[in-house]
Design an enzyme around this catalytic site. Structure first.
Site, PDB file in Angstrom:
ATOM      1  N   ASN A 164      20.578  -2.461  51.781  1.00  0.00           N
ATOM      2  CA  ASN A 164      20.300  -3.905  51.777  1.00  0.00           C
ATOM      3  C   ASN A 164      20.872  -4.520  53.059  1.00  0.00           C
ATOM      4  OD1 ASN A 164      20.400  -6.677  51.381  1.00  0.00           O
ATOM      5  ND2 ASN A 164      21.054  -6.562  49.257  1.00  0.00           N
ATOM      6  N   HIS A 200      12.364  -8.394  49.743  1.00  0.00           N
ATOM      7  CA  HIS A 200      13.727  -8.136  50.198  1.00  0.00           C
ATOM      8  C   HIS A 200      14.180  -6.791  49.635  1.00  0.00           C
ATOM      9  CE1 HIS A 200      17.880  -8.241  51.002  1.00  0.00           C
ATOM     10  NE2 HIS A 200      18.257  -8.642  49.808  1.00  0.00           N
ATOM     11  N   CYS A 237      20.371 -13.654  51.669  1.00  0.00           N
ATOM     12  CA  CYS A 237      19.289 -12.678  51.854  1.00  0.00           C
ATOM     13  C   CYS A 237      17.913 -13.325  51.944  1.00  0.00           C
ATOM     14  CB  CYS A 237      19.314 -11.650  50.729  1.00  0.00           C
ATOM     15  SG  CYS A 237      20.868 -10.757  50.667  1.00  0.00           S
TER      16      CYS A 237
HETATM   17  N1  COA Z   1      28.757   5.243  41.805  1.00  0.00           N
HETATM   18  C1  COA Z   1      28.966   5.718  40.571  1.00  0.00           C
HETATM   19  N2  COA Z   1      29.125   4.937  39.501  1.00  0.00           N
HETATM   20  C2  COA Z   1      29.039   3.611  39.698  1.00  0.00           C
HETATM   21  C3  COA Z   1      28.845   3.049  40.961  1.00  0.00           C
HETATM   22  C4  COA Z   1      28.695   3.932  42.042  1.00  0.00           C
HETATM   23  N3  COA Z   1      28.475   3.509  43.299  1.00  0.00           N
HETATM   24  N4  COA Z   1      28.820   1.698  40.841  1.00  0.00           N
HETATM   25  C5  COA Z   1      29.019   1.414  39.541  1.00  0.00           C
HETATM   26  N5  COA Z   1      29.166   2.583  38.850  1.00  0.00           N
HETATM   27  C6  COA Z   1      29.376   2.760  37.420  1.00  0.00           C
HETATM   28  C7  COA Z   1      29.984   1.532  36.764  1.00  0.00           C
HETATM   29  O1  COA Z   1      31.394   1.555  36.922  1.00  0.00           O
HETATM   30  C8  COA Z   1      29.556   1.727  35.327  1.00  0.00           C
HETATM   31  O2  COA Z   1      30.414   2.653  34.722  1.00  0.00           O
HETATM   32  P1  COA Z   1      30.827   2.479  33.166  1.00  0.00           P
HETATM   33  O3  COA Z   1      29.537   2.576  32.410  1.00  0.00           O
HETATM   34  O4  COA Z   1      31.772   3.592  32.956  1.00  0.00           O
HETATM   35  O5  COA Z   1      31.444   1.113  33.063  1.00  0.00           O
HETATM   36  C9  COA Z   1      28.178   2.391  35.456  1.00  0.00           C
HETATM   37  O6  COA Z   1      28.125   2.946  36.776  1.00  0.00           O
HETATM   38  C10 COA Z   1      27.029   1.440  35.245  1.00  0.00           C
HETATM   39  O7  COA Z   1      27.268   0.305  36.049  1.00  0.00           O
HETATM   40  P2  COA Z   1      26.335  -0.916  36.002  1.00  0.00           P
HETATM   41  O8  COA Z   1      26.927  -2.021  36.820  1.00  0.00           O
HETATM   42  O9  COA Z   1      25.973  -1.203  34.581  1.00  0.00           O
HETATM   43  O10 COA Z   1      25.045  -0.333  36.745  1.00  0.00           O
HETATM   44  P3  COA Z   1      23.658  -1.007  36.956  1.00  0.00           P
HETATM   45  O11 COA Z   1      22.623  -0.134  36.376  1.00  0.00           O
HETATM   46  O12 COA Z   1      23.646  -2.452  36.599  1.00  0.00           O
HETATM   47  O13 COA Z   1      23.513  -0.906  38.541  1.00  0.00           O
HETATM   48  C11 COA Z   1      23.711  -2.183  40.534  1.00  0.00           C
HETATM   49  C12 COA Z   1      24.440  -1.572  39.364  1.00  0.00           C
HETATM   50  C13 COA Z   1      24.712  -2.928  41.415  1.00  0.00           C
HETATM   51  C14 COA Z   1      23.065  -1.066  41.363  1.00  0.00           C
HETATM   52  C15 COA Z   1      22.610  -3.125  40.017  1.00  0.00           C
HETATM   53  O14 COA Z   1      23.157  -4.003  39.046  1.00  0.00           O
HETATM   54  C16 COA Z   1      21.989  -3.940  41.099  1.00  0.00           C
HETATM   55  O15 COA Z   1      21.365  -3.422  42.011  1.00  0.00           O
HETATM   56  N6  COA Z   1      22.086  -5.257  41.024  1.00  0.00           N
HETATM   57  C17 COA Z   1      21.531  -6.120  42.034  1.00  0.00           C
HETATM   58  C18 COA Z   1      22.415  -6.064  43.253  1.00  0.00           C
HETATM   59  C19 COA Z   1      21.794  -6.742  44.436  1.00  0.00           C
HETATM   60  O16 COA Z   1      20.624  -6.626  44.652  1.00  0.00           O
HETATM   61  N7  COA Z   1      22.624  -7.445  45.192  1.00  0.00           N
HETATM   62  C20 COA Z   1      22.214  -8.113  46.384  1.00  0.00           C
HETATM   63  C21 COA Z   1      21.269  -9.199  46.100  1.00  0.00           C
HETATM   64  S1  COA Z   1      20.693  -9.909  47.556  1.00  0.00           S
END
Ligand code: COA
Length: 315
Positions: free
Chosen positions: A272, A242, A108
């Site tokens: 993204n 980004h 990215c």
């Molecule tokens: N819909 C509903 N629930 C979802 C879900 C979705 N699409 N994706 C995950 N969940 C659930 C998980 O299973 C978890 O459930 P649990 O509490 O029962 O275990 C809960 O939501 C929380 O998940 P978590 O991973 O803790 O959420 P988060 O607040 O960390 O958000 C991301 C997840 C991926 C959105 C976040 O971590 C993120 O954006 N990270 C950076 C990703 C990124 O930028 N990647 C590319 C970089 S270039």
């Protein structure tokens, strides 16, 4: 270096969060509040090459130069149908250019890495005009039954033409080997002498780790490029980050105590789009006449590697 033209092209198909919730255990509310994404574009009928060629042609038109005036084409890409030849070679044929071409994979952060390479070519006099194309199709990296990754990404392409000038005020690249946070392994062809099994799985991401790495590296990069350019955050007209997650953007905005207007975003429309996200945003702002001569733009990106990069460009 200065940017003399921008262009972008997006797939025609738009997929909303509600459309995803028809086959995934997710909801518009979850995706919107955790990421800021409302919809994303997905390549269906068109090809990544089509988008890349259209974006490139628009950037050339915007710059007012012909493809034959290009001295180099750099394409930032993570995945496309061809492992070889490079996508940039295919784009060259699409725009009828004749210059050398090469692809780079900085995930990215690829746009900032490409800007750095282009500026080195310009500075050493090896090129007058360089086309940078960021063409990305991350929707073909993810497992569409894994809700924690597939909802995040969208496809798209954008290009800029850069030429000699004095508008790049500072630039920084960083890489730290952190493969486990975010990776994708492809399946290799059978070889009768090789016994170890290949990795063959869709994108693996530790969302929380990536989130923290993204925020900390972007803040640190921004501080460094500001210091190198002898500017402070209040001198910057726009921070083009980004577009990975609205909460990442908000954390960085709040850290620097800046207003929402200075952190433009389009993640709600496109998700993204990997290295294409900053040049897509830049082209949108250029097209809307939001950028004024003299504006300082601070670009900051981060991605798999873990790579990051930031730069300050005067418009
Ligand atoms: N819909 C509903 N629930 C979802 C879900 C979705 N699409 N994706 C995950 N969940 C659930 C998980 O299973 C978890 O459930 P649990 O509490 O029962 O275990 C809960 O939501 C929380 O998940 P978590 O991973 O803790 O959420 P988060 O607040 O960390 O958000 C991301 C997840 C991926 C959105 C976040 O971590 C993120 O954006 N990270 C950076 C990703 C990124 O930028 N990647 C590319 C970089 S270039």
């Amino acid at each position: 270096m200065k940017i003399i033209g921008t262009g972008s092209a997006m797939p025609s198909m738009s997929v909303t969060n509600d459309m995803l919730s028809q086959f995934l255990d997710t909801s518009d509310d979850w995706i919107t509040t955790r990421t800021g994404i409302k919809q994303r574009r997905i390549i269906t009928n068109e090809t990544l090459k089509d988008l890349a060629v259209t974006a490139s042609q628009k950037a050339l038109d915007n710059a007012g130069i012909a493809a034959t005036d290009l001295d180099f084409i750099l394409c930032s890409n993570v995945i496309n149908n061809y492992v070889t030849p490079a996508l940039s070679c295919i784009i060259q044929g699409g725009i009828d250019a004749t210059c050398p071409c090469i692809d780079l994979n900085g995930a990215c952060s690829g746009f900032i890495y490409a800007l750095d390479i282009a500026s080195a070519y310009l500075e050493t006099g090896r090129a007058e005009n360089v086309l940078i194309v960021c063409a990305e199709q991350p929707t073909r990296l993810v497992n569409w039954s894994e809700r924690n990754t597939c909802v995040l990404f969208g496809d798209g392409a954008a290009a800029v033409v850069v030429s000699k000038g004095d508008n790049l005020k500072s630039l920084l690249l960083t890489t730290q080997c952190k493969v486990d946070a975010l990776y994708y392994q492809r399946k290799m062809e059978f070889n009768p002498y090789v016994r170890q099994s290949d990795g063959d799985m869709p994108l693996v991401m530790n969302g929380k780790d990536v989130f923290k790495l993204a925020v900390s590296s972007s803040i640190s990069d921004i501080k460094t490029v500001l210091a190198k350019a002898e500017l402070d955050e209040n001198d910057i007209s726009y921070f083009l980050l980004h577009q990975a997650n609205m909460r990442i953007l908000d954390s960085i905005k709040d850290y620097f105590k800046q207003t929402e207007e200075k952190f433009p975003h389009n993640i709600e429309k496109y998700g993204n789009t990997s290295s294409a996200s900053i040049p897509i945003l830049l082209d949108e702002m250029n097209g809307n006449n939001q950028l004024h001569k003299g504006d300082y733009l601070l670009l900051s990106a981060f991605g798999a590697g873990f790579t990051s990069g930031a730069c300050i460009i005067q418009w």
